[in-house]
Design a protein around this motif. Structure first.
Motif, PDB file in Angstrom:
ATOM      1  N   GLU A 134      -3.600   5.518  -2.029  1.00  0.00           N
ATOM      2  CA  GLU A 134      -4.071   5.699  -3.405  1.00  0.00           C
ATOM      3  C   GLU A 134      -5.295   4.824  -3.679  1.00  0.00           C
ATOM      4  O   GLU A 134      -6.259   5.266  -4.297  1.00  0.00           O
ATOM      5  CB  GLU A 134      -2.940   5.380  -4.396  1.00  0.00           C
ATOM      6  N   VAL A 135      -5.276   3.577  -3.206  1.00  0.00           N
ATOM      7  CA  VAL A 135      -6.440   2.692  -3.361  1.00  0.00           C
ATOM      8  C   VAL A 135      -7.648   3.316  -2.658  1.00  0.00           C
ATOM      9  O   VAL A 135      -8.748   3.376  -3.221  1.00  0.00           O
ATOM     10  CB  VAL A 135      -6.143   1.275  -2.807  1.00  0.00           C
ATOM     11  N   LEU A 136      -7.436   3.805  -1.460  1.00  0.00           N
ATOM     12  CA  LEU A 136      -8.510   4.445  -0.704  1.00  0.00           C
ATOM     13  C   LEU A 136      -9.059   5.663  -1.440  1.00  0.00           C
ATOM     14  O   LEU A 136     -10.272   5.843  -1.548  1.00  0.00           O
ATOM     15  CB  LEU A 136      -7.991   4.835   0.685  1.00  0.00           C
ATOM     16  N   ARG A 137      -8.176   6.487  -1.966  1.00  0.00           N
ATOM     17  CA  ARG A 137      -8.603   7.684  -2.712  1.00  0.00           C
ATOM     18  C   ARG A 137      -9.439   7.290  -3.919  1.00  0.00           C
ATOM     19  O   ARG A 137     -10.510   7.861  -4.170  1.00  0.00           O
ATOM     20  CB  ARG A 137      -7.374   8.491  -3.159  1.00  0.00           C
ATOM     21  N   LEU A 138      -8.979   6.296  -4.684  1.00  0.00           N
ATOM     22  CA  LEU A 138      -9.699   5.860  -5.875  1.00  0.00           C
ATOM     23  C   LEU A 138     -11.072   5.285  -5.529  1.00  0.00           C
ATOM     24  O   LEU A 138     -12.064   5.559  -6.211  1.00  0.00           O
ATOM     25  CB  LEU A 138      -8.877   4.819  -6.640  1.00  0.00           C
ATOM     26  N   LEU A 139     -11.142   4.514  -4.453  1.00  0.00           N
ATOM     27  CA  LEU A 139     -12.423   3.925  -4.060  1.00  0.00           C
ATOM     28  C   LEU A 139     -13.390   4.987  -3.561  1.00  0.00           C
ATOM     29  O   LEU A 139     -14.579   4.935  -3.853  1.00  0.00           O
ATOM     30  CB  LEU A 139     -12.216   2.840  -3.000  1.00  0.00           C
ATOM     31  N   LYS A 140     -12.884   5.967  -2.806  1.00  0.00           N
ATOM     32  CA  LYS A 140     -13.742   7.061  -2.332  1.00  0.00           C
ATOM     33  C   LYS A 140     -14.258   7.878  -3.516  1.00  0.00           C
ATOM     34  O   LYS A 140     -15.428   8.273  -3.550  1.00  0.00           O
ATOM     35  CB  LYS A 140     -12.984   7.963  -1.355  1.00  0.00           C
ATOM     36  N   GLN A 141     -13.374   8.127  -4.463  1.00  0.00           N
ATOM     37  CA  GLN A 141     -13.756   8.878  -5.667  1.00  0.00           C
ATOM     38  C   GLN A 141     -14.843   8.129  -6.428  1.00  0.00           C
ATOM     39  O   GLN A 141     -15.837   8.705  -6.856  1.00  0.00           O
ATOM     40  CB  GLN A 141     -12.525   9.085  -6.546  1.00  0.00           C
ATOM     41  N   SER A 142     -14.672   6.813  -6.559  1.00  0.00           N
ATOM     42  CA  SER A 142     -15.648   5.982  -7.255  1.00  0.00           C
ATOM     43  C   SER A 142     -16.981   5.989  -6.508  1.00  0.00           C
ATOM     44  O   SER A 142     -18.050   6.042  -7.129  1.00  0.00           O
ATOM     45  CB  SER A 142     -15.117   4.552  -7.363  1.00  0.00           C
ATOM     46  N   LYS A 143     -16.940   5.946  -5.178  1.00  0.00           N
ATOM     47  CA  LYS A 143     -18.154   5.941  -4.363  1.00  0.00           C
ATOM     48  C   LYS A 143     -18.917   7.256  -4.531  1.00  0.00           C
ATOM     49  O   LYS A 143     -20.143   7.264  -4.635  1.00  0.00           O
ATOM     50  CB  LYS A 143     -17.781   5.730  -2.885  1.00  0.00           C
ATOM     51  N   GLU A 144     -18.183   8.380  -4.574  1.00  0.00           N
ATOM     52  CA  GLU A 144     -18.814   9.682  -4.724  1.00  0.00           C
ATOM     53  C   GLU A 144     -19.452   9.848  -6.097  1.00  0.00           C
ATOM     54  O   GLU A 144     -20.479  10.492  -6.244  1.00  0.00           O
ATOM     55  CB  GLU A 144     -17.796  10.796  -4.473  1.00  0.00           C
ATOM     56  N   GLU A 145     -18.828   9.257  -7.118  1.00  0.00           N
ATOM     57  CA  GLU A 145     -19.349   9.365  -8.481  1.00  0.00           C
ATOM     58  C   GLU A 145     -20.570   8.479  -8.695  1.00  0.00           C
ATOM     59  O   GLU A 145     -21.379   8.748  -9.563  1.00  0.00           O
ATOM     60  CB  GLU A 145     -18.258   9.007  -9.490  1.00  0.00           C
ATOM     61  N   ALA A 146     -20.666   7.402  -7.900  1.00  0.00           N
ATOM     62  CA  ALA A 146     -21.764   6.437  -8.080  1.00  0.00           C
ATOM     63  C   ALA A 146     -23.107   6.998  -7.644  1.00  0.00           C
ATOM     64  O   ALA A 146     -23.269   7.866  -6.893  1.00  0.00           O
ATOM     65  CB  ALA A 146     -21.471   5.158  -7.296  1.00  0.00           C
TER      66      ALA A 146
END
Length: 146
Positions: A134-146
Protein backbone atom coordinates in the motif's frame (compact mmCIF):
# COMPACT_ATOMS: atom_id res chain seq x y z
CA UNK A 1 0.91 16.27 13.11
CA UNK A 2 0.48 14.90 9.57
CA UNK A 3 4.03 15.90 8.73
CA UNK A 4 5.30 13.88 11.71
CA UNK A 5 3.47 10.76 10.44
CA UNK A 6 5.28 11.11 7.11
CA UNK A 7 8.64 11.62 8.86
CA UNK A 8 8.01 8.56 11.08
CA UNK A 9 7.18 6.33 8.10
CA UNK A 10 10.19 7.58 6.16
CA UNK A 11 12.53 7.17 9.14
CA UNK A 12 11.38 3.60 9.78
CA UNK A 13 11.98 2.61 6.16
CA UNK A 14 15.37 4.30 6.23
CA UNK A 15 16.43 2.40 9.37
CA UNK A 16 15.18 -0.92 7.97
CA UNK A 17 17.00 -0.25 4.70
CA UNK A 18 20.21 0.48 6.61
CA UNK A 19 19.85 -2.72 8.64
CA UNK A 20 19.35 -4.80 5.48
CA UNK A 21 22.36 -3.12 3.84
CA UNK A 22 24.53 -3.82 6.91
CA UNK A 23 23.57 -7.50 6.78
CA UNK A 24 24.20 -7.58 3.03
CA UNK A 25 27.61 -5.92 3.52
CA UNK A 26 28.56 -8.31 6.31
CA UNK A 27 27.51 -11.36 4.26
CA UNK A 28 29.46 -10.04 1.26
CA UNK A 29 32.59 -9.29 3.28
CA UNK A 30 32.63 -12.85 4.66
CA UNK A 31 33.25 -13.88 1.04
CA UNK A 32 35.66 -11.00 0.22
CA UNK A 33 33.04 -9.16 -1.84
CA UNK A 34 31.47 -5.72 -1.62
CA UNK A 35 27.73 -5.40 -1.08
CA UNK A 36 27.40 -4.07 -4.64
CA UNK A 37 29.27 -7.07 -6.05
CA UNK A 38 26.88 -9.35 -4.16
CA UNK A 39 23.93 -7.50 -5.70
CA UNK A 40 25.51 -7.88 -9.16
CA UNK A 41 25.86 -11.63 -8.56
CA UNK A 42 22.18 -11.79 -7.62
CA UNK A 43 21.04 -9.85 -10.68
CA UNK A 44 23.20 -11.96 -13.02
CA UNK A 45 21.89 -15.10 -11.33
CA UNK A 46 18.30 -13.94 -11.93
CA UNK A 47 18.93 -12.49 -15.41
CA UNK A 48 21.60 -14.50 -17.22
CA UNK A 49 22.89 -12.88 -20.40
CA UNK A 50 21.92 -9.36 -19.35
CA UNK A 51 23.51 -6.31 -20.99
CA UNK A 52 25.54 -3.78 -19.01
CA UNK A 53 22.92 -1.07 -19.64
CA UNK A 54 20.16 -3.34 -18.27
CA UNK A 55 22.30 -4.20 -15.25
CA UNK A 56 22.96 -0.49 -14.64
CA UNK A 57 19.22 0.16 -14.73
CA UNK A 58 18.52 -2.61 -12.21
CA UNK A 59 21.27 -1.27 -9.93
CA UNK A 60 20.13 2.36 -10.35
CA UNK A 61 23.66 3.28 -11.38
CA UNK A 62 25.18 4.87 -14.44
CA UNK A 63 26.62 2.77 -17.26
CA UNK A 64 30.22 3.86 -16.58
CA UNK A 65 30.00 3.07 -12.85
CA UNK A 66 28.43 -0.31 -13.64
CA UNK A 67 31.10 -1.02 -16.27
CA UNK A 68 33.81 -0.36 -13.66
CA UNK A 69 32.22 -2.82 -11.24
CA UNK A 70 31.83 -5.40 -14.01
CA UNK A 71 35.46 -4.88 -15.13
CA UNK A 72 36.71 -5.74 -11.64
CA UNK A 73 34.41 -8.77 -11.46
CA UNK A 74 35.64 -9.97 -14.89
CA UNK A 75 39.26 -9.66 -13.69
CA UNK A 76 38.33 -11.65 -10.57
CA UNK A 77 36.81 -14.37 -12.81
CA UNK A 78 33.30 -13.95 -11.38
CA UNK A 79 31.69 -12.59 -14.55
CA UNK A 80 32.34 -12.98 -18.25
CA UNK A 81 31.37 -10.81 -21.18
CA UNK A 82 30.13 -12.50 -24.34
CA UNK A 83 29.15 -11.12 -27.72
CA UNK A 84 25.52 -11.81 -28.56
CA UNK A 85 24.73 -14.04 -31.49
CA UNK A 86 22.12 -11.62 -32.88
CA UNK A 87 24.22 -8.46 -32.67
CA UNK A 88 27.99 -9.02 -32.66
CA UNK A 89 28.53 -5.48 -31.31
CA UNK A 90 26.41 -6.11 -28.22
CA UNK A 91 27.83 -7.75 -25.09
CA UNK A 92 26.00 -9.76 -22.48
CA UNK A 93 27.15 -10.66 -18.98
CA UNK A 94 27.02 -14.11 -17.44
CA UNK A 95 28.31 -15.63 -14.24
CA UNK A 96 31.37 -17.84 -14.46
CA UNK A 97 31.44 -21.10 -12.50
CA UNK A 98 33.33 -19.19 -9.78
CA UNK A 99 30.64 -16.48 -9.84
CA UNK A 100 27.85 -19.06 -9.55
CA UNK A 101 29.58 -20.74 -6.60
CA UNK A 102 30.13 -17.37 -4.90
CA UNK A 103 26.47 -16.50 -5.40
CA UNK A 104 25.32 -19.76 -3.77
CA UNK A 105 27.70 -19.29 -0.82
CA UNK A 106 26.94 -15.62 -0.19
CA UNK A 107 23.19 -16.09 -0.65
CA UNK A 108 23.22 -18.88 1.95
CA UNK A 109 25.17 -16.64 4.34
CA UNK A 110 22.80 -13.70 3.77
CA UNK A 111 19.68 -15.83 4.26
CA UNK A 112 21.10 -17.34 7.42
CA UNK A 113 21.83 -13.86 8.79
CA UNK A 114 18.23 -12.81 8.06
CA UNK A 115 16.70 -15.92 9.61
CA UNK A 116 15.46 -13.94 12.66
CA UNK A 117 12.80 -12.42 10.34
CA UNK A 118 11.12 -15.83 10.38
CA UNK A 119 10.08 -15.15 13.98
CA UNK A 120 7.35 -12.89 12.54
CA UNK A 121 4.05 -14.74 12.60
CA UNK A 122 2.37 -15.59 9.30
CA UNK A 123 -0.32 -13.05 10.12
CA UNK A 124 2.24 -10.31 10.86
CA UNK A 125 4.06 -11.16 7.64
CA UNK A 126 0.86 -10.89 5.59
CA UNK A 127 -0.01 -7.58 7.27
CA UNK A 128 3.51 -6.23 6.72
CA UNK A 129 3.35 -7.20 3.03
CA UNK A 130 -0.08 -5.60 2.68
CA UNK A 131 1.11 -2.36 4.29
CA UNK A 132 4.33 -2.24 2.27
CA UNK A 133 2.42 -2.75 -0.96
CA UNK A 134 0.00 0.00 0.00
CA UNK A 135 2.87 2.40 0.80
CA UNK A 136 4.44 1.53 -2.54
CA UNK A 137 1.16 2.08 -4.39
CA UNK A 138 0.62 5.47 -2.74
CA UNK A 139 4.17 6.62 -3.48
CA UNK A 140 3.96 5.49 -7.12
CA UNK A 141 0.62 7.27 -7.47
CA UNK A 142 2.13 10.43 -5.97
CA UNK A 143 5.15 10.18 -8.31
CA UNK A 144 2.89 9.86 -11.37
CA UNK A 145 0.80 12.86 -10.32
CA UNK A 146 3.88 15.03 -9.71
Amino acid sequence: MEEQRIVDIFQTYREINQAFFQILSKAASKHNLTALQLVVLRVLHEYPEIRVSELAEKLNLGNSTTSGIVDRMVKADMVERERTKKDRRAMTLTLTDKGKALWRETDATRLNMMRPLLSLSEQDHRELSRLQNEVLRLLKQSKEEA
